[in-house]
Design a protein around this motif. Structure first.
Motif, PDB file in Angstrom:
ATOM      1  N   MET A  42       0.835  -1.205   0.000  1.00 54.51           N
ATOM      2  CA  MET A  42       0.000   0.000   0.000  1.00 54.51           C
ATOM      3  C   MET A  42       0.869   1.254   0.000  1.00 54.51           C
ATOM      4  SD  MET A  42      -3.350  -0.910   2.368  1.00 54.51           S
ATOM      5  CE  MET A  42      -2.494  -0.585   3.868  1.00 54.51           C
ATOM      6  N   ALA A  43       1.932   1.245   0.785  1.00 56.56           N
ATOM      7  CA  ALA A  43       2.836   2.398   0.837  1.00 56.56           C
ATOM      8  C   ALA A  43       3.515   2.615  -0.509  1.00 56.56           C
ATOM      9  CB  ALA A  43       3.877   2.198   1.940  1.00 56.56           C
ATOM     10  N   MET A  44       3.894   1.522  -1.182  1.00 57.23           N
ATOM     11  CA  MET A  44       4.521   1.643  -2.502  1.00 57.23           C
ATOM     12  C   MET A  44       3.540   2.211  -3.524  1.00 57.23           C
ATOM     13  SD  MET A  44       6.779  -1.874  -2.557  1.00 57.23           S
ATOM     14  CE  MET A  44       7.158  -1.755  -4.286  1.00 57.23           C
ATOM     15  N   ASP A  45       2.284   1.773  -3.472  1.00 57.10           N
ATOM     16  CA  ASP A  45       1.275   2.300  -4.394  1.00 57.10           C
ATOM     17  C   ASP A  45       1.058   3.795  -4.170  1.00 57.10           C
ATOM     18  OD1 ASP A  45       0.940  -0.192  -5.531  1.00 57.10           O
ATOM     19  OD2 ASP A  45      -0.859  -0.682  -4.357  1.00 57.10           O
ATOM     20  N   ILE A  46       0.998   4.202  -2.912  1.00 54.33           N
ATOM     21  CA  ILE A  46       0.825   5.621  -2.594  1.00 54.33           C
ATOM     22  C   ILE A  46       2.024   6.415  -3.088  1.00 54.33           C
ATOM     23  CG2 ILE A  46       0.738   7.266  -0.669  1.00 54.33           C
ATOM     24  CD1 ILE A  46      -0.997   5.184   0.806  1.00 54.33           C
ATOM     25  N   SER A  47       3.219   5.866  -2.920  1.00 52.45           N
ATOM     26  CA  SER A  47       4.436   6.547  -3.370  1.00 52.45           C
ATOM     27  C   SER A  47       4.446   6.721  -4.881  1.00 52.45           C
ATOM     28  CB  SER A  47       5.673   5.765  -2.947  1.00 52.45           C
ATOM     29  OG  SER A  47       5.783   5.756  -1.544  1.00 52.45           O
ATOM     30  N   LYS A  48       3.965   5.714  -5.619  1.00 52.85           N
ATOM     31  CA  LYS A  48       3.904   5.823  -7.084  1.00 52.85           C
ATOM     32  C   LYS A  48       2.976   6.960  -7.495  1.00 52.85           C
ATOM     33  CE  LYS A  48       4.850   0.992  -8.161  1.00 52.85           C
ATOM     34  NZ  LYS A  48       4.275  -0.262  -8.682  1.00 52.85           N
ATOM     35  N   VAL A  49       1.812   7.030  -6.864  1.00 53.15           N
ATOM     36  CA  VAL A  49       0.851   8.090  -7.182  1.00 53.15           C
ATOM     37  C   VAL A  49       1.448   9.456  -6.854  1.00 53.15           C
ATOM     38  CG1 VAL A  49      -1.386   9.074  -6.537  1.00 53.15           C
ATOM     39  CG2 VAL A  49      -1.183   6.617  -6.919  1.00 53.15           C
ATOM     40  N   GLN A  50       2.106   9.571  -5.722  1.00 53.53           N
ATOM     41  CA  GLN A  50       2.720  10.838  -5.334  1.00 53.53           C
ATOM     42  C   GLN A  50       3.834  11.227  -6.302  1.00 53.53           C
ATOM     43  OE1 GLN A  50       3.859  10.071  -1.258  1.00 53.53           O
ATOM     44  NE2 GLN A  50       1.951  10.924  -0.463  1.00 53.53           N
ATOM     45  N   ALA A  51       4.592  10.255  -6.780  1.00 51.11           N
ATOM     46  CA  ALA A  51       5.674  10.550  -7.724  1.00 51.11           C
ATOM     47  C   ALA A  51       5.104  11.078  -9.040  1.00 51.11           C
ATOM     48  CB  ALA A  51       6.508   9.303  -7.973  1.00 51.11           C
ATOM     49  N   VAL A  52       4.027  10.473  -9.519  1.00 44.96           N
ATOM     50  CA  VAL A  52       3.390  10.940 -10.759  1.00 44.96           C
ATOM     51  C   VAL A  52       2.849  12.351 -10.566  1.00 44.96           C
ATOM     52  CG1 VAL A  52       1.427  10.562 -12.304  1.00 44.96           C
ATOM     53  CG2 VAL A  52       2.859   8.644 -11.635  1.00 44.96           C
ATOM     54  N   ASP A  53       2.182  12.587  -9.459  1.00 48.46           N
ATOM     55  CA  ASP A  53       1.641  13.925  -9.177  1.00 48.46           C
ATOM     56  C   ASP A  53       2.749  14.972  -9.088  1.00 48.46           C
ATOM     57  OD1 ASP A  53      -0.907  12.886  -9.157  1.00 48.46           O
ATOM     58  OD2 ASP A  53      -1.075  12.823  -6.964  1.00 48.46           O
ATOM     59  N   LEU A  54       3.834  14.613  -8.432  1.00 46.82           N
ATOM     60  CA  LEU A  54       4.957  15.546  -8.290  1.00 46.82           C
ATOM     61  C   LEU A  54       5.571  15.863  -9.646  1.00 46.82           C
ATOM     62  CD1 LEU A  54       6.863  17.122  -6.424  1.00 46.82           C
ATOM     63  CD2 LEU A  54       8.248  15.048  -6.248  1.00 46.82           C
ATOM     64  N   THR A  55       5.725  14.851 -10.485  1.00 51.54           N
ATOM     65  CA  THR A  55       6.277  15.059 -11.825  1.00 51.54           C
ATOM     66  C   THR A  55       5.392  16.000 -12.636  1.00 51.54           C
ATOM     67  OG1 THR A  55       7.260  12.870 -11.779  1.00 51.54           O
ATOM     68  CG2 THR A  55       7.031  13.905 -13.935  1.00 51.54           C
ATOM     69  N   GLN A  56       4.084  15.787 -12.589  1.00 49.66           N
ATOM     70  CA  GLN A  56       3.153  16.656 -13.321  1.00 49.66           C
ATOM     71  C   GLN A  56       3.212  18.084 -12.793  1.00 49.66           C
ATOM     72  OE1 GLN A  56      -0.580  14.637 -12.849  1.00 49.66           O
ATOM     73  NE2 GLN A  56      -0.194  13.220 -14.543  1.00 49.66           N
ATOM     74  N   MET A  57       3.304  18.221 -11.481  1.00 49.38           N
ATOM     75  CA  MET A  57       3.363  19.553 -10.888  1.00 49.38           C
ATOM     76  C   MET A  57       4.656  20.259 -11.290  1.00 49.38           C
ATOM     77  SD  MET A  57       2.862  20.648  -6.889  1.00 49.38           S
ATOM     78  CE  MET A  57       4.112  19.546  -6.337  1.00 49.38           C
ATOM     79  N   LEU A  58       5.773  19.546 -11.308  1.00 47.70           N
ATOM     80  CA  LEU A  58       7.045  20.154 -11.707  1.00 47.70           C
ATOM     81  C   LEU A  58       7.040  20.570 -13.172  1.00 47.70           C
ATOM     82  CD1 LEU A  58       9.600  17.889  -9.828  1.00 47.70           C
ATOM     83  CD2 LEU A  58       9.050  20.278  -9.339  1.00 47.70           C
ATOM     84  N   GLU A  59       6.440  19.747 -14.033  1.00 47.72           N
ATOM     85  CA  GLU A  59       6.350  20.105 -15.449  1.00 47.72           C
ATOM     86  C   GLU A  59       5.519  21.376 -15.632  1.00 47.72           C
ATOM     87  OE1 GLU A  59       4.772  16.604 -17.291  1.00 47.72           O
ATOM     88  OE2 GLU A  59       6.698  15.572 -17.300  1.00 47.72           O
ATOM     89  N   ALA A  60       4.407  21.469 -14.933  1.00 51.09           N
ATOM     90  CA  ALA A  60       3.556  22.657 -15.026  1.00 51.09           C
ATOM     91  C   ALA A  60       4.300  23.885 -14.505  1.00 51.09           C
ATOM     92  CB  ALA A  60       2.267  22.442 -14.250  1.00 51.09           C
TER      93      ALA A  60
END
Length: 81
Positions: A42-60
């Motif tokens: 569960m922690a790994m799944d949450i980390s994956k989602v957070q990594a994707v969100d962070l990447t999108q936020m940095l690109e924006a």
């Protein structure tokens, strides 16, 4: 420990071998390990989602920063025919 119980316990190298207790202990350890693995997944799944969100936020943010520093670049195209 009662005398009858002591008679049922087998000894191996001077160490009491209570098969029922060992079985229960192994079962409890297996359950604890499965729970730990489940929490880790569960922690790994949450980390994956957070990594994707962070990447999108940095690109924006990168696009916004580029436009604020050099707002004139990329707005017009010079064409000669």
């Amino acid at each position: 420990m009662s005398k009858n119980k002591r008679e049922n316990i087998k000894y191996k190298g001077g160490i009491p071998m209570d098969i029922a207790a060992l079985s229960t202990e192994l079962s409890q350890m297996k359950l604890a390990q499965e729970a730990s693995i489940s929490v880790m997944k569960m922690a790994m799944d949450i980390s994956k989602v957070q990594a994707v969100d962070l990447t999108q936020m940095l690109e924006a943010n990168t696009k916004v920063m580029e436009q604020s520093i050099t707002p004139h670049i990329g707005q017009n195209i010079d064409i000669k025919l």
